[in-house]
Enzyme design. Structure first.
Site, PDB file in Angstrom:
ATOM      1  N   ARG A 102      24.691  62.390   5.742  1.00  0.00           N
ATOM      2  CA  ARG A 102      25.008  62.092   7.324  1.00  0.00           C
ATOM      3  C   ARG A 102      24.590  60.247   7.550  1.00  0.00           C
ATOM      4  O   ARG A 102      23.677  60.092   7.248  1.00  0.00           O
ATOM      5  CB  ARG A 102      24.050  62.617   8.485  1.00  0.00           C
ATOM      6  CG  ARG A 102      24.414  64.307   8.852  1.00  0.00           C
ATOM      7  CD  ARG A 102      23.650  64.841   9.571  1.00  0.00           C
ATOM      8  NE  ARG A 102      22.956  65.188   9.400  1.00  0.00           N
ATOM      9  CZ  ARG A 102      21.613  65.230   9.231  1.00  0.00           C
ATOM     10  NH1 ARG A 102      21.304  63.975  10.110  1.00  0.00           N
ATOM     11  NH2 ARG A 102      20.664  65.472   8.771  1.00  0.00           N
ATOM     12  N   LYS A 117      27.103  70.407  13.103  1.00  0.00           N
ATOM     13  CA  LYS A 117      26.077  69.221  13.670  1.00  0.00           C
ATOM     14  C   LYS A 117      26.744  68.464  14.947  1.00  0.00           C
ATOM     15  O   LYS A 117      25.601  68.123  16.119  1.00  0.00           O
ATOM     16  CB  LYS A 117      24.945  68.044  13.453  1.00  0.00           C
ATOM     17  CG  LYS A 117      24.147  68.779  11.966  1.00  0.00           C
ATOM     18  CD  LYS A 117      23.516  70.139  12.622  1.00  0.00           C
ATOM     19  CE  LYS A 117      22.412  70.203  11.003  1.00  0.00           C
ATOM     20  NZ  LYS A 117      22.641  70.692  10.408  1.00  0.00           N
ATOM     21  N   HIS A 127      16.958  74.192  15.522  1.00  0.00           N
ATOM     22  CA  HIS A 127      17.666  73.546  14.356  1.00  0.00           C
ATOM     23  C   HIS A 127      16.494  74.244  13.157  1.00  0.00           C
ATOM     24  O   HIS A 127      16.008  74.697  11.982  1.00  0.00           O
ATOM     25  CB  HIS A 127      17.332  72.653  13.754  1.00  0.00           C
ATOM     26  CG  HIS A 127      18.111  71.996  12.151  1.00  0.00           C
ATOM     27  ND1 HIS A 127      17.173  70.707  11.803  1.00  0.00           N
ATOM     28  CD2 HIS A 127      19.271  71.754  11.453  1.00  0.00           C
ATOM     29  CE1 HIS A 127      17.659  70.239  10.374  1.00  0.00           C
ATOM     30  NE2 HIS A 127      19.226  71.180  10.577  1.00  0.00           N
ATOM     31  N   CYS A 151      14.055  70.549   3.927  1.00  0.00           N
ATOM     32  CA  CYS A 151      11.863  70.288   3.312  1.00  0.00           C
ATOM     33  C   CYS A 151      12.523  72.691   3.722  1.00  0.00           C
ATOM     34  O   CYS A 151      11.759  72.655   3.748  1.00  0.00           O
ATOM     35  CB  CYS A 151      12.190  70.095   4.894  1.00  0.00           C
ATOM     36  SG  CYS A 151      11.624  68.338   4.971  1.00  0.00           S
ATOM     37  N   GLY A 152      13.653  72.669   2.887  1.00  0.00           N
ATOM     38  CA  GLY A 152      13.524  74.159   2.196  1.00  0.00           C
ATOM     39  C   GLY A 152      13.708  74.786   3.294  1.00  0.00           C
ATOM     40  O   GLY A 152      13.305  76.091   3.040  1.00  0.00           O
ATOM     41  N   THR A 173      16.517  76.493   3.773  1.00  0.00           N
ATOM     42  CA  THR A 173      17.298  77.569   3.192  1.00  0.00           C
ATOM     43  C   THR A 173      16.543  78.634   2.291  1.00  0.00           C
ATOM     44  O   THR A 173      16.105  80.193   2.530  1.00  0.00           O
ATOM     45  CB  THR A 173      18.724  77.282   2.691  1.00  0.00           C
ATOM     46  OG1 THR A 173      19.382  76.057   3.227  1.00  0.00           O
ATOM     47  CG2 THR A 173      18.716  78.343   1.560  1.00  0.00           C
ATOM     48  N   ASP A 178      20.604  77.667   9.431  1.00  0.00           N
ATOM     49  CA  ASP A 178      20.952  76.544   9.432  1.00  0.00           C
ATOM     50  C   ASP A 178      20.203  76.386  11.438  1.00  0.00           C
ATOM     51  O   ASP A 178      19.784  75.428  11.798  1.00  0.00           O
ATOM     52  CB  ASP A 178      22.127  75.393   9.542  1.00  0.00           C
ATOM     53  CG  ASP A 178      21.951  74.082   9.739  1.00  0.00           C
ATOM     54  OD1 ASP A 178      20.557  73.201   9.018  1.00  0.00           O
ATOM     55  OD2 ASP A 178      22.999  73.998   9.564  1.00  0.00           O
ATOM     56  N   ARG A 237       7.533  68.040   5.371  1.00  0.00           N
ATOM     57  CA  ARG A 237       6.874  67.941   4.424  1.00  0.00           C
ATOM     58  C   ARG A 237       6.183  67.238   5.112  1.00  0.00           C
ATOM     59  O   ARG A 237       5.554  65.905   4.788  1.00  0.00           O
ATOM     60  CB  ARG A 237       8.153  66.876   4.041  1.00  0.00           C
ATOM     61  CG  ARG A 237       8.964  67.855   2.789  1.00  0.00           C
ATOM     62  CD  ARG A 237      10.205  66.472   2.311  1.00  0.00           C
ATOM     63  NE  ARG A 237      10.541  67.609   1.584  1.00  0.00           N
ATOM     64  CZ  ARG A 237      10.683  67.953   0.630  1.00  0.00           C
ATOM     65  NH1 ARG A 237      10.410  67.189  -0.709  1.00  0.00           N
ATOM     66  NH2 ARG A 237      11.454  68.848   0.115  1.00  0.00           N
TER      67      ARG A 237
END
Ligand code: SPV
Ligand code: MN
Length: 651
Positions: free
Chosen positions: A106, A247, A269, A293-294, A296, A309, A440
């Site tokens: 992005r 988005k 989100h 950051c994981g 999915t 998402d 994170r």
């Protein structure tokens, strides 16, 4: 505040089509008979005026109307191949798309909300005045599709007829963008008119990559017109910049929930996934995490995966929180996706029978390869920056990775073995019992903790901190990431926070149906918790334990330890859950993970307090949570020192 339809609608202004007669004339003049017959099924006049305006403005050679039929979708696949936007790979149904090296994520510094004079915007995003955006669009968009085909598709962001679904129009000269749209969103050509009527609104997106050259990327822009719920995107192809149904429209949905449905709907989100608990009961989770950051991976740990998402959330008539996935596919990061951590996704990527668009990975002999796939890597190939070979360095002498950190795979979610496809399509949504927030965070918060009430839950979301990831061009350092949704909150953070407080404290929730709200963190490292080395304290598959414990806690099946930051799990319960994934769980590991590092937590609270004090109108409830937690933490420190062992808390 948000006032819809305020100021001039740039699309119809620049396109110059203001009524249905003019619109029909443009459509008749520019569409061939086949496409005219298709578009004639759409009756929504406003939609037709917008589409005609886009045609007039962009001046394509031809127009293709995508009804979502197999024939139309096949036409799009072939157009994309013809244009060189995608290339076929060895495996049937797999293609590769490369974005320009400058357009791999992005483009946050080229992304703007279009605002009217005097409007207040998120402190975390850029904005541009309507008049200036108009100047840009007048300069760069007329004729931008010369030599190309304008493709228009009609989609529903959510199952048709669901309470929180909103229809959208995607217009682009890129076959890749429309091909991705078909995999990620529900084509609702046949239902568009009734859905626009039911929802009372629709979103419009206009994109053109132009000549698709590196030298044009600096003038690329991603504009979101809040008042007219219309996006404009130019001179780029990365889906996060161009497929603005994702988005771009998520931002409009956040706006809409915040200002038009406060206390009733949320637009987040978040992944949505179901866990199977004792006796086969299903418990659904919706969880936020910053990009990269994981999210999915977490979603796919569930037995009933719904989405990875975005989530549209509301409280139903029975007082139950419900969620739908506005998408039906995955635009997932592939780095570190491997058989061990993501078996179901790997089965789609390496097996047969799934249509996949790969982007920005390494291609060797028609086969995609990526960093962290756990497979043997080829020595050479073609990737996002051209020819690649082992040891290749860039102009600054830095190694060029085999695949870009933000390289992705695009596929339908229903291809994933644990996807709950039927439930995902149910307009009633799934009942959500647990909300999670993660970031994170290498040193501060434990792997899982639960808020004691709605205000504390909202504070968990408001306090996410995360290391920057490759999902935004140019992002570095550790940053605040409120609700992991901050990049997509167009209005003032205070307004969003107020809407969260109203929602989670709502008296519309029926008895026993208020969701529990938790924090998650799988990024603690040994060196920050009394051990040594930068390694993570745990591994990907532990996620199943943290979610599993929350599942039990939500149903009152386990007791928890009460601490100033919330409820923490007891060792024995976790040990049992670890045994369920065939892992030993040493007590020492538990102690490292769940000790309270008071100084770090207090520093985090201070950082948040200071940052929020710079915003206007942040609700007092947030500061009240911070102050209470801080004073309780300091009292604990007084008694036990700055690292408080979990055993002392367990009493
Ligand atoms: C993210 O970065 O959060 C994504 C991909 O999900 S994008 O479409 O770029 O937003
Ligand atoms: Mn995302």
């Amino acid at each position: 505040m948000l006032e819809l339809r305020k100021g001039e609608d740039i699309l119809t202004k620049v396109g110059g089509i203001t009524d249905i007669t003019q619109a029909n004339k443009v459509l008749q003049e520019t569409l061939d008979q086949t496409n005219l017959t298709k578009i004639n099924k759409i009756k929504n006049e406003e939609a037709l005026i917008k589409i005609a305006s886009a045609i007039k403005m962009c001046n394509p050679d031809s127009v293709f109307v995508n009804t979502g039929s197999e024939e139309d979708v096949q036409w799009i696949r072939e157009y994309s191949l013809r244009q060189g936007e995608e290339k076929k790979l060895a495996k049937e149904g797999h293609t590769i798309h490369f974005d320009l090296p400058e357009d791999q994520a992005r483009l946050v510094n080229q992304t703007y909300y279009i605002i009217n004079e005097g409007e207040k915007l998120s402190s975390l995003a850029k904005s541009i005045l309507r008049t200036e955006a108009m100047d840009y669009i007048k300069e760069y968009m007329p004729g931008i599709m010369a030599g190309k085909t304008l493709i228009v598709g009609f989609y529903s962001r959510g199952p048709v007829a669901a309470k929180a679904s909103i229809p959208a129009i995607e217009i682009s000269s890129s076959g890749y963008v429309l091909h991705s749209a078909e995999l990620l969103y529900r084509n609702c050509f046949a239902d568009f008119d009734s859905e626009a009527e039911r929802a009372g609104l629709f979103f419009t997106n206009v994109h053109s990559e132009g000549p698709n050259r590196s030298e044009d990327v600096p003038k690329a822009r991603i504009f979101m017109d809040r008042s007219w719920q219309t996006t404009f995107s130019t001179f780029c192809t990365y889906a996060g910049n161009t497929l603005l149904m994702k988005k771009g429209n998520h931002r409009f949905a956040v706006d809409y929930a915040t200002y038009y449905k406060p206390g009733e709907q949320l637009s987040e989100h978040m992944f949505i996934t179901g866990m199977t608990g004792p006796g086969g009961r299903k418990t659904f989770f919706a969880g936020a995490a910053p990009s990269g950051c994981g999210k999915t991976t977490t979603a796919m740990v569930g037995s009933d995966f719904i989405g990875d998402d975005l989530a549209q959330i509301w409280i139903d008539e029975q007082g139950i929180m419900r969620a739908i996935n506005p998408e039906k596919g995955i635009f997932g990061i592939v780095e570190d996706v491997n058989l061990e951590g993501d078996p179901h996704l790997m089965a789609c990527l390496r097996g047969d029978g799934t249509e996949v668009i790969w982007s920005n990975v390494l291609i060797h002999d028609g086969v995609p390869h990526w960093v962290g796939n756990g497979e043997e890597a080829p020595e050479s190939g073609i990737n996002f920056q051209g020819e690649w070979f082992t040891g290749k360095t860039d102009a600054d002498g830095k190694p060029v990775p085999m695949s870009h950190k933000n390289s992705r795979c695009t596929l339908v979610a229903s291809a994933i073995a644990n996807h709950a496809t039927e439930l995902s399509e149910d307009p009633a949504g799934v009942p959500v019992r647990v909300i999670t927030y993660s970031g994170r965070d290498a040193d501060t918060m434990p792997p899982v903790w639960v808020a004691k009430n709605g205000d504390e839950g909202v504070a968990i979301g408001a306090s996410i901190v995360s290391k920057a990831t490759a999902t935004e061009v140019g992002a570095t350092g550790v940053r605040r990431q409120p609700w992991a949704n901050a990049p997509f909150i167009p209005g003032a953070l205070a307004d969003y926070m107020n809407a969260q407080l109203t929602f989670f404290n709502s008296d519309k929730f029926s008895e026993g149906n208020k969701p529990i709200i938790a924090g998650l963190n799988y990024f603690l490292t040994h060196e920050n918790r009394g051990g040594s080395g930068k390694g993570l304290l745990g591994e990907k598959r532990d996620v199943k334990v943290w979610l599993g414990w929350l599942e039990l806690f939500a149903h009152g099946d386990v007791e928890a330890i009460e601490t100033p930051i919330g409820y923490l799990p007891q060792y024995d319960d976790l040990k049992k859950l670890f045994a369920g994934i065939n892992k030993d769980y040493p007590k020492e590991l538990y102690e490292m993970q769940f000790a309270l590092y008071v100084d770090n937590i207090v520093a985090r609270i201070d950082l948040q307090t200071e940052a929020y004090q710079k915003e206007e109108g942040i609700p007092q409830a947030l500061y009240a949570v911070y102050e209470k937690q801080k004073s309780e933490l300091l009292a604990l420190k007084e008694k036990n020192g700055s690292v408080v062992e979990i055993n002392t808390l367990a009493g």
